[in-house]
Design a protein around this motif. Structure first.
Motif, PDB file in Angstrom:
ATOM      1  N   UNK A 190       0.796  -1.235   0.000  1.00  0.00           N
ATOM      2  CA  UNK A 190       0.000   0.000   0.000  1.00  0.00           C
ATOM      3  C   UNK A 190       0.825   1.281   0.000  1.00  0.00           C
ATOM      4  N   UNK A 191       2.138   1.171   0.012  1.00  0.00           N
ATOM      5  CA  UNK A 191       2.955   2.363   0.224  1.00  0.00           C
ATOM      6  C   UNK A 191       3.750   2.745  -1.009  1.00  0.00           C
ATOM      7  N   UNK A 192       3.669   4.014  -1.322  1.00  0.00           N
ATOM      8  CA  UNK A 192       4.511   4.569  -2.388  1.00  0.00           C
ATOM      9  C   UNK A 192       5.111   5.872  -1.859  1.00  0.00           C
ATOM     10  N   UNK A 193       6.401   5.873  -1.653  1.00  0.00           N
ATOM     11  CA  UNK A 193       7.044   7.032  -1.051  1.00  0.00           C
ATOM     12  C   UNK A 193       7.278   8.129  -2.095  1.00  0.00           C
ATOM     13  N   UNK A 194       7.288   9.345  -1.626  1.00  0.00           N
ATOM     14  CA  UNK A 194       7.527  10.494  -2.487  1.00  0.00           C
ATOM     15  C   UNK A 194       8.945  10.439  -3.046  1.00  0.00           C
ATOM     16  N   UNK A 195       9.078  10.565  -4.372  1.00  0.00           N
ATOM     17  CA  UNK A 195      10.427  10.496  -4.933  1.00  0.00           C
ATOM     18  C   UNK A 195      11.190  11.805  -4.704  1.00  0.00           C
ATOM     19  N   UNK A 196      12.482  11.735  -4.930  1.00  0.00           N
ATOM     20  CA  UNK A 196      13.355  12.856  -4.566  1.00  0.00           C
ATOM     21  C   UNK A 196      13.014  14.121  -5.349  1.00  0.00           C
ATOM     22  N   UNK A 197      12.656  13.979  -6.615  1.00  0.00           N
ATOM     23  CA  UNK A 197      12.355  15.157  -7.427  1.00  0.00           C
ATOM     24  C   UNK A 197      11.115  15.882  -6.912  1.00  0.00           C
ATOM     25  N   UNK A 198      10.080  15.109  -6.530  1.00  0.00           N
ATOM     26  CA  UNK A 198       8.876  15.723  -5.970  1.00  0.00           C
ATOM     27  C   UNK A 198       9.200  16.386  -4.637  1.00  0.00           C
ATOM     28  N   UNK A 199      10.020  15.709  -3.837  1.00  0.00           N
ATOM     29  CA  UNK A 199      10.418  16.281  -2.547  1.00  0.00           C
ATOM     30  C   UNK A 199      11.126  17.624  -2.756  1.00  0.00           C
ATOM     31  N   UNK A 254      -8.912   0.192   0.043  1.00  0.00           N
ATOM     32  CA  UNK A 254      -7.508   0.592  -0.072  1.00  0.00           C
ATOM     33  C   UNK A 254      -7.289   1.265  -1.428  1.00  0.00           C
ATOM     34  N   UNK A 255      -7.602   2.543  -1.487  1.00  0.00           N
ATOM     35  CA  UNK A 255      -7.552   3.263  -2.763  1.00  0.00           C
ATOM     36  C   UNK A 255      -6.126   3.449  -3.275  1.00  0.00           C
ATOM     37  N   UNK A 256      -5.131   3.230  -2.406  1.00  0.00           N
ATOM     38  CA  UNK A 256      -3.749   3.365  -2.867  1.00  0.00           C
ATOM     39  C   UNK A 256      -3.037   2.007  -2.917  1.00  0.00           C
ATOM     40  N   UNK A 257      -3.806   0.923  -2.923  1.00  0.00           N
ATOM     41  CA  UNK A 257      -3.198  -0.397  -3.074  1.00  0.00           C
ATOM     42  C   UNK A 257      -2.428  -0.447  -4.390  1.00  0.00           C
ATOM     43  N   UNK A 258      -1.153  -0.799  -4.316  1.00  0.00           N
ATOM     44  CA  UNK A 258      -0.272  -0.704  -5.482  1.00  0.00           C
ATOM     45  C   UNK A 258      -0.660  -1.685  -6.591  1.00  0.00           C
ATOM     46  N   UNK A 259      -1.086  -2.885  -6.222  1.00  0.00           N
ATOM     47  CA  UNK A 259      -1.515  -3.842  -7.248  1.00  0.00           C
ATOM     48  C   UNK A 259      -2.756  -3.346  -7.970  1.00  0.00           C
ATOM     49  N   UNK A 260      -3.697  -2.811  -7.238  1.00  0.00           N
ATOM     50  CA  UNK A 260      -4.907  -2.281  -7.861  1.00  0.00           C
ATOM     51  C   UNK A 260      -4.563  -1.155  -8.823  1.00  0.00           C
ATOM     52  N   UNK A 261      -3.703  -0.257  -8.387  1.00  0.00           N
ATOM     53  CA  UNK A 261      -3.350   0.899  -9.217  1.00  0.00           C
ATOM     54  C   UNK A 261      -2.547   0.493 -10.447  1.00  0.00           C
TER      55      UNK A 261
END
Length: 547
Positions: A340-349, A421-428
């Motif tokens: 369920x987790x997708x961390x913010x990448x460095x460019x967005x940060x 789980x709207x941010x489930x990675x498999x679903x997305x």
């Protein structure tokens, strides 16, 4: 024959010895700190039921699964705390405490079911200082071009209420998540902070830093003008907006999900902490003692939660300074972390840094309040969630800091779970992509219910972190009796049976509300508590030392 008798004696003796050993080593079942009281026994039979429709669903309203609120307080001054639960799509409910964990649904008689759409936070507050608690209900979510005005139910002192929000100037029509009543100017009456969540789609804002632009000045249709957080000053019983003059942001990039009030720097003036979802940073307002606030989070906090949700203040180390706890969506279990987790990448940060959104990370944050060397007041913070053991608790909403076991140290309770789980990675990555491709090929839109039904729905346990002292916490959820997975959102604590420990009520999505009885009084008889009893309008203060 003698040999047989001797053998029988040995067998009999061995049996007795075995029974004695079993009797000495077996233990009685240990009672948990909290017992879940069945609704069939308590009478609190409440479900915050939400159902997607073609016109109103998780795709058209991003806060669809954010849930409802809870408030606990004595509404008829009989010495027993009553319970109010808000509902998103149904009637709000008021339960009268009859004693011994028995409650009566008096919603219809009391006239507090509500007439507006999508109730969220609720506050019990004596708005007119007559000694009787009133009910303020926040509402969010537009329906058929009807603005979701908040409602204020004035206590008629006979277990009936009259709605008077417009009369008091409290009929706010933004996407109100919650409200806080407090005397910010110390003039003796209660002012109000309205916490609104933006109705604008996040992608249309494009990470724009329009923090200083008030909602009413945004270039949107007249019907959508409104929203933005507001500070309302109580002027002789009428609430008037004082946001701009007081230094409060009222922008549509404020995605408010939590508000908490307390004196953070020890100057005896109430300050504010506002937790904001998505990319907007949180707000830390320091009361200047002259009717204004200064927003100083970058000067006092090193980093904060990214998608901040619940928030609370309390002194966790008994030094007289209040700490701040905010919840986020970082799972503590490895499987859910990966799923369920997708961390913010460095460019967005880096982009967020350049645009003034400060240091934000996907984790719960526990801000330790301290007094810097050479200064005479607190209000500086060090973030210690990982050190304390409370950085991860999954998709977390309500945060409560209170002494659950009466040992003199404030613990932390966290509500968890989202119905889909709207941010489930498999679903997305797989199903959502498949739907888009199918629509491109056929030109037909997928049915809303078919898409939503494919989203994972995983109830998870709420968290209870026991304060062990020395700024350390341990996860005691299961040991304390929080063993039912759920989709929990709002929660409140209060002594429902006047036994000196704090009970819990939790509002769930599409699941019965939880009522937990606290057994600290019997489980830890050597722990101390202070009881304040009120009867016949006479307050009696007694210190109970249980041994």
């Amino acid at each position: 024959m003698k040999k047989q008798i001797h053998c029988l004696k040995l067998l009999y003796s061995s049996t007795i010895l075995l029974l004695l050993i079993v009797g000495c080593t077996s233990k009685q079942p240990t009672k948990t700190l909290f017992d879940l009281v069945p609704s069939s026994s308590s009478g609190i039979q409440f479900i915050n039921k939400v159902e997607n429709t073609e016109d109103f669903n998780i795709f058209s309203y991003r806060n669809f699964y954010n849930g409802g609120g809870v408030a606990i307080g004595d509404l008829n001054n009989d010495g027993l705390a009553d319970v109010f639960l808000s509902s998103n799509m149904g009637d709000n409910k008021l339960y009268l405490n009859k004693g011994d964990f028995k409650f009566e649904d008096i919603t219809s008689k009391a006239g507090v079911a509500g007439t507006k759409f999508w109730s969220t936070g609720v506050v019990l507050v004596d708005i007119n200082a007559d000694g009787w608690l009133d009910i303020y209900v926040c509402n969010a979510g537009y329906k058929s071009d009807e603005k979701p005005e908040n409602e204020l139910f004035i206590n008629n002192k006979d277990l009936t209420f009259t709605e008077k929000a417009a009369e008091y100037g409290l009929n706010e029509d933004g996407y109100t998540t919650h409200a806080a009543f407090f005397d910010y100017d110390l003039d003796g009456d209660l002012d109000c902070y309205i916490l609104n969540n933006s109705f604008m789609p996040v992608n249309t804002l494009n990470n724009s830093n329009n923090r200083d632009l008030y909602a009413k000045d945004w270039p949107v249709r007249d019907f959508l003008k409104g929203g933005g957080d507001k500070l309302l000053r109580n002027d002789g019983g009428k609430y008037v907006e004082a946001s701009k003059e007081a230094g409060i942001y009222g922008s549509l990039i404020g995605f408010g999900l939590g508000v908490t009030v307390g004196d953070l720097n020890g100057d005896l003036w109430p300050d504010l902490y506002i937790s904001n979802d998505f990319y907007e940073r949180d707000y830390l307002y320091i009361n200047q003692g002259n009717g204004t606030f200064k927003e100083e989070i970058e000067q006092r906090v090193e980093h904060m939660s990214l998608a901040s949700m619940g928030a609370d203040m309390a002194d966790i180390n008994n030094d007289g300074l209040s700490e701040i706890f905010t919840t986020e969506m970082l799972p503590s279990e490895d499987a859910r972390l990966k799923a369920t987790t997708q961390f913010e990448n460095y460019n967005v940060y880096q982009l967020h840094q350049e645009r003034g959104f400060y240091h934000q990370y996907m984790q719960n944050c526990l801000q330790l309040n301290y007094t810097p060397t050479g200064q005479n007041e607190g209000g500086a913070f060090r973030e210690i969630a990982y050190y304390a053991g409370v950085a991860a608790s999954d998709w977390s909403w309500g945060a409560l800091m209170f002494d659950a076991d009466n040992d003199g140290w404030r613990d932390i309770y966290v509500c968890n779970g989202i119905y889909k789980d709207v941010i489930d990675q498999d679903f997305m990555d797989f199903f959502a992509d498949e739907v888009v491709q199918k629509m491109a090929l056929t030109g037909k839109k997928e049915q809303i219910n078919e898409v939503i039904s494919r989203m994972p729905s995983v109830p998870i346990l709420n968290k209870a972190f026991r304060n062990t002292g020395a700024l350390k916490f341990e996860d005691k959820g299961l040991d304390w009796g929080f063993s039912t997975p759920s989709f929990s959102n709002g929660a409140a604590y209060g002594d429902l049976d006047n036994d000196g420990d704090l009970d819990l009520v939790v509002n769930n999505v599409n699941q019965e509300a939880f009522l937990y009885k606290n057994n600290a009084e019997t489980a830890f008889p050597d722990h101390h508590h202070l009881s304040v009893l009120q009867k016949a309008k006479v307050k009696i203060l007694s210190l109970l030392v249980l041994r």
